[in-house]
Design an enzyme around this catalytic site. Structure first.
Site, PDB file in Angstrom:
ATOM      1  N   ASN A  79      57.018  23.108  63.070  1.00  0.00           N
ATOM      2  CA  ASN A  79      56.370  23.914  64.317  1.00  0.00           C
ATOM      3  C   ASN A  79      56.654  25.303  63.179  1.00  0.00           C
ATOM      4  OD1 ASN A  79      57.746  22.044  65.804  1.00  0.00           O
ATOM      5  ND2 ASN A  79      55.827  21.624  66.129  1.00  0.00           N
ATOM      6  N   ILE A 138      54.878  30.521  63.999  1.00  0.00           N
ATOM      7  CA  ILE A 138      55.985  29.859  64.723  1.00  0.00           C
ATOM      8  C   ILE A 138      54.815  28.764  66.054  1.00  0.00           C
ATOM      9  CG2 ILE A 138      57.812  29.218  66.506  1.00  0.00           C
ATOM     10  CD1 ILE A 138      59.013  31.063  65.282  1.00  0.00           C
ATOM     11  N   CYS A 139      54.910  27.901  66.095  1.00  0.00           N
ATOM     12  CA  CYS A 139      53.690  27.204  66.890  1.00  0.00           C
ATOM     13  C   CYS A 139      54.542  26.813  67.967  1.00  0.00           C
ATOM     14  CB  CYS A 139      53.416  25.919  66.954  1.00  0.00           C
ATOM     15  SG  CYS A 139      52.530  24.982  67.612  1.00  0.00           S
ATOM     16  N   LEU A 140      54.808  27.609  69.360  1.00  0.00           N
ATOM     17  CA  LEU A 140      55.664  26.919  70.274  1.00  0.00           C
ATOM     18  C   LEU A 140      55.710  27.324  71.271  1.00  0.00           C
ATOM     19  CD1 LEU A 140      58.927  26.427  71.596  1.00  0.00           C
ATOM     20  CD2 LEU A 140      59.231  28.819  70.694  1.00  0.00           C
TER      21      LEU A 140
END
Length: 157
Positions: free
Chosen positions: A81, A89-91
């Site tokens: 991620n 950041i993939c959040l």
């Protein structure tokens, strides 16, 4: 903009007051710009990131806390991620699930939780995501540990 400055100043005072309360996170405000912060976070235990210290860069919009901060890893990390080159950041809480109730400290906590529990189905690092999706946990952990040693651990003289 005045409200965001007030909010950030309040968070700054909280961080100063509670420095020892959370030894895994060190948040530092830029001396000349309250909208720029860095954080040093410790890799979670029992993960390939254990023993590493990872630096994050925060760029906070003037509409904060109504809009989320932009956060990226400055330290290289092998994680599904996190984009390997840019540190993006993939959040969800940094995108569509943001709430003004979140603070910079709680964002760091969420990133540490993400480090311990990767989401291989929405990868920014496809190599890392593919290892996990294909069930090669050992391969993923080995690569993540290697990059942690190379990029996030102090060099021994």
């Amino acid at each position: 903009m005045q409200a965001s400055r007030a909010r950030l100043f309040k968070e700054y005072k909280e961080v100063q007051r509670e420095k020892s309360a959370d030894p895994d996170i060190q948040l530092i405000c830029d001396d000349s710009n309250i909208f720029k912060w860095t954080a040093m976070i410790k890799g979670p235990s029992e993960t390939p990131f254990e023993g590493g210290v990872f630096q994050l860069a925060f760029s906070i919009p003037e509409q904060y806390p109504l809009l989320p901060p932009q956060v990226r890893f400055l330290t290289k990390i092998f994680h599904p991620n996190v984009h390997f080159k840019t540190g993006e950041i993939c959040l969800d809480i940094l995108k569509n699930a943001w709430s003004p109730a979140w603070t910079l400290q709680s964002v760091c906590r969420a990133i540490i939780a993400l480090m311990a529990h990767p989401e291989a189905d929405s990868p920014l690092n496809c190599d890392s995501g593919n290892l996990l999706r294909s069930g090669d946990i050992r391969g993923y952990q080995s690569m993540a540990r290697m990059y942690t040693r190379l990029a996030a651990m102090p060099k021994k003289e």
